[in-house]
Write an enzyme that holds these catalytic residues in place. Structure first.
Site, mmCIF file in Angstrom:
data_model
loop_
_atom_site.group_PDB
_atom_site.id
_atom_site.type_symbol
_atom_site.label_atom_id
_atom_site.label_comp_id
_atom_site.label_asym_id
_atom_site.label_seq_id
_atom_site.Cartn_x
_atom_site.Cartn_y
_atom_site.Cartn_z
ATOM 1 N N SER A 83 16.164 -1.508 -4.252
ATOM 2 C CA SER A 83 17.154 -2.195 -3.407
ATOM 3 C C SER A 83 16.558 -2.632 -2.075
ATOM 4 O O SER A 83 16.990 -3.638 -1.505
ATOM 5 C CB SER A 83 18.347 -1.282 -3.144
ATOM 6 O OG SER A 83 19.057 -1.072 -4.323
ATOM 7 N N THR A 136 20.144 -1.313 1.313
ATOM 8 C CA THR A 136 20.705 -2.681 1.296
ATOM 9 C C THR A 136 21.280 -3.090 2.650
ATOM 10 O O THR A 136 20.838 -4.093 3.216
ATOM 11 C CB THR A 136 21.750 -2.840 0.174
ATOM 12 O OG1 THR A 136 21.207 -2.343 -1.034
ATOM 13 C CG2 THR A 136 22.176 -4.279 0.013
ATOM 14 N N GLU A 255 28.825 -4.751 0.298
ATOM 15 C CA GLU A 255 28.101 -4.266 -0.887
ATOM 16 C C GLU A 255 28.951 -3.320 -1.733
ATOM 17 O O GLU A 255 29.510 -2.344 -1.228
ATOM 18 C CB GLU A 255 26.815 -3.528 -0.480
ATOM 19 C CG GLU A 255 25.979 -3.211 -1.722
ATOM 20 C CD GLU A 255 24.866 -2.202 -1.494
ATOM 21 O OE1 GLU A 255 23.826 -2.346 -2.151
ATOM 22 O OE2 GLU A 255 25.018 -1.282 -0.672
ATOM 23 N N ASP A 260 25.412 0.366 -9.121
ATOM 24 C CA ASP A 260 24.053 0.851 -9.405
ATOM 25 C C ASP A 260 24.052 2.337 -9.760
ATOM 26 O O ASP A 260 23.424 2.750 -10.738
ATOM 27 C CB ASP A 260 23.197 0.595 -8.156
ATOM 28 C CG ASP A 260 21.791 1.167 -8.252
ATOM 29 O OD1 ASP A 260 21.032 0.694 -9.113
ATOM 30 O OD2 ASP A 260 21.457 2.072 -7.469
ATOM 31 N N HIS A 264 22.796 4.094 -13.159
ATOM 32 C CA HIS A 264 21.753 5.139 -13.214
ATOM 33 C C HIS A 264 22.260 6.335 -14.027
ATOM 34 O O HIS A 264 21.488 6.987 -14.725
ATOM 35 C CB HIS A 264 21.380 5.615 -11.804
ATOM 36 C CG HIS A 264 20.445 4.701 -11.064
ATOM 37 N ND1 HIS A 264 19.142 4.489 -11.461
ATOM 38 C CD2 HIS A 264 20.615 3.950 -9.944
ATOM 39 C CE1 HIS A 264 18.557 3.652 -10.612
ATOM 40 N NE2 HIS A 264 19.439 3.304 -9.689
ATOM 41 N N ASP A 302 21.156 -7.267 -6.206
ATOM 42 C CA ASP A 302 19.770 -7.067 -5.781
ATOM 43 C C ASP A 302 18.844 -6.934 -6.986
ATOM 44 O O ASP A 302 17.674 -7.270 -6.929
ATOM 45 C CB ASP A 302 19.648 -5.862 -4.836
ATOM 46 C CG ASP A 302 20.392 -4.634 -5.334
ATOM 47 O OD1 ASP A 302 21.021 -4.691 -6.410
ATOM 48 O OD2 ASP A 302 20.334 -3.597 -4.633
ATOM 49 N N HIS A 303 19.406 -6.431 -8.099
ATOM 50 C CA HIS A 303 18.648 -6.250 -9.347
ATOM 51 C C HIS A 303 19.627 -5.780 -10.408
ATOM 52 O O HIS A 303 20.780 -5.452 -10.092
ATOM 53 C CB HIS A 303 17.543 -5.208 -9.161
ATOM 54 C CG HIS A 303 18.065 -3.915 -8.591
ATOM 55 N ND1 HIS A 303 18.801 -3.016 -9.338
ATOM 56 C CD2 HIS A 303 18.016 -3.403 -7.340
ATOM 57 C CE1 HIS A 303 19.156 -2.008 -8.569
ATOM 58 N NE2 HIS A 303 18.709 -2.225 -7.340
HETATM 59 ZN ZN LIG Z 1 19.290 1.804 -8.131
#
Ligand SMILES: [Zn+2]
Length: 371
Positions: A83, A136, A255, A260, A264, A302-303
C-alpha cells in the site's frame, strides 16, 4: 450625431461574439479542471471484490460512473506492490520502493497532492477506516522511509497534517507511559494536536460545525464495518461539510482500508461488508459532486488482494456461497478506476498508477497533462 443602424449592427455582432467566446472559454476551463478533488481508494479492491459487493447489494454507487479504466500497480523494480508504494504513486505521481511513504527509492521526499493543494490555499482531508498513520493516508501528507514508522508519521501530522483527519490511531499520539500507547517515547501528541484543532475520540462527539477536525475514533484501525455503528459514508459527509467551507476548494482522500484486511483473512463475507461500506461513501461523494459541480471524484484501488474469485452464489438471494483465494497477499492484477466530474475523461483506458497520480496533480494545478 446618432449612429446609423448599419454602424450598430457590427458592434452588436462583435459584442455577442465576444460574450459567446468568453463564456465558452470559461465553461470549457471549468469542465476540464476541478476546484475540488475527492479520491476514494478501496484498499485491495479488485474486480471480484466489487462483483461480490454487487451480488450482495444488487446495485452499487460505482455503477453511477460513466468513465472507467484499469490501473497497473507495480512498484519500482518489483511486480507486487504494497500500500505504501502504491499510495505514493497516486499521491505524488512517482514510483517508489515497497514500504516507502512519499520518498523516492533513494529516500528523497516526493511532493504530494496535498502539499500542492495547500500552496493553492485549498483545504485537505483524510477519512480512513485504518489508523490515520497507516501507509495509504500517510503518503498524502508524510515522508518516511518505512511505513512502520507510525510514531514519526504522527509527529508529521502535527507539522504538516491535513485540516480534517478522521480515522483511528490515537495510540500513536499518547506517551508510552499511558496505557494503550504505541509510541516509543513520552511525547504527548494528542495534547499538541488539541491546541491546533478540535479533537474528538468518539463518533458521537463529532461536531456539527468546525473549520478543522481531528477525530481519532479507535486506538489503531476502526472496528470492522460489521462491528461499527456508524458508516464510512457518515464520516465522509462530516469531512465534506467542513472542507467545502473553503471557497478556494479542497482535496479529500477517503479510504476503505479494510477491504484489504478481509481479503488477507480470505473472508468473502468480510469483503462484502467492507465493500458495501466503501460503496456507500462513494455514493456520498458522487452526490456531493452532482449537487455542487466543479468536483472531480476518482475511485480506484492501490492493488488487488487475495487473487480473489467468486465460485458460486446467487444474484437472486444476493449471496456468495463459494469463493477462492490464490494467496493471502497482494497480486499484480490491474485494478479498476472510476471517475466523474471535471477532468474525468483523463482516467479512461489502461494507465499506470504513477500516471494517475501525475494527472491528479496536473488537474489540480490547471496544467496541461504531461507537462
Ligand atoms: Zn494488504
Amino acid at each position: 450625431m446618432r449612429p446609423t443602424p448599419e454602424k450598430i449592427k457590427p458592434i452588436i455582432l462583435c459584442a455577442v461574439l465576444f460574450l459567446i467566446l468568453f463564456s465558452f472559454g470559461n465553461c470549457s476551463r471549468n469542465d476540464n479542471y476541478p476546484k475540488n478533488i475527492v479520491l476514494f481508494i478501496g484498499d485491495g479492491m479488485g474486480v471480484a471484490h466489487i462483483t461480490a459487493g454487487k451480488i450482495a447489494r444488487g446495485t452499487l454507487n460505482l455503477e453511477r460512473f460513466a468513465v472507467t479504466g484499469l490501473v497497473t500497480t507495480h512498484p519500482e523494480n518489483e511486480l507486487i506492490t504494497d500500500s505504501a508504494a502504491a499510495a505514493t504513486a497516486l499521491a505524488t505521481g512517482h514510483k517508489t520502493a515497497n514500504r516507502a511513504v512519499s520518498v523516492s527509492a533513494d529516500k528523497k521526499p516526493l511532493k504530494t497532492l496535498f502539499e500542492f493543494a495547500r500552496e493553492l490555499g485549498k483545504s485537505t482531508g483524510v477519512v480512513v477506516t485504518s489508523s490515520v498513520t497507516h501507509a495509504t493516508p500517510a503518503a498524502f501528507f508524510a515522508h518516511v522511509e518505512d511505513r512502520r514508522q507510525h510514531a514519526d508519521i504522527a509527529e508529521q501530522i502535527l507539522k504538516n497534517g491535513p485540516d480534517v483527519l478522521i480515522g483511528g490511531g490515537w495510540a500513536y499520539f499518547i506517551p508510552k507511559s499511558n496505557e494503550g500507547s504505541r509510541r516509543p517515547d513520552d511525547k504527548n501528541l494528542l495534547a499538541s494536536l488539541e491546541t491546533r484543532m478540535p479533537l474528538v475520540l468518539s463518533y458521537d462527539k463529532l461536531p456539527g460545525q468546525s473549520k478543522k477536525l481531528a477525530a481519532l475514533l479507535a486506538p489503531d484501525g476502526l472496528p470492522k464495518a460489521a462491528d461499527r455503528d456508524y458508516a464510512l459514508a457518515e464520516l465522509t459527509e462530516v469531512a465534506l461539510r467542513i472542507l467545502s467551507k473553503n471557497r478556494k476548494g479542497f482535496i479529500l482522500l477517503v479510504e476503505g482500508s479494510q477491504i484489504d484486511w478481509a481479503a488477507h483473512d480470505r473472508d468473502h463475507e468480510g469483503i462484502i461488508k467492507e465493500m458495501i461500506d466503501f460503496d456507500g461513501a462513494v455514493g456520498t461523494g458522487r452526490d456531493f459532486a452532482q449537487q455542487h459541480g466543479n468536483t472531480l471524484i476518482v475511485v480506484t484501488a492501490d492493488h488487488e488482494t487475495g487473487g480473489f474469485a467468486i465460485h458460486d452464489g446467487s444474484m437472486k438471494t444476493k449471496q456468495v456461497t463459494a469463493s477462492g483465494f490464490t494467496t493471502s497477499g497482494h497480486t499484480a492484477a490491474m485494478v479498476p478506476i472510476f471517475a466523474y466530474g471535471p477532468g474525468s475523461s483523463r482516467f479512461s483506458g489502461i494507465q499506470d498508477n504513477a500516471r494517475i497520480g501525475q494527472t491528479l496533480i496536473d488537474l489540480l494545478l490547471n496544467r496541461e497533462i504531461g507537462n
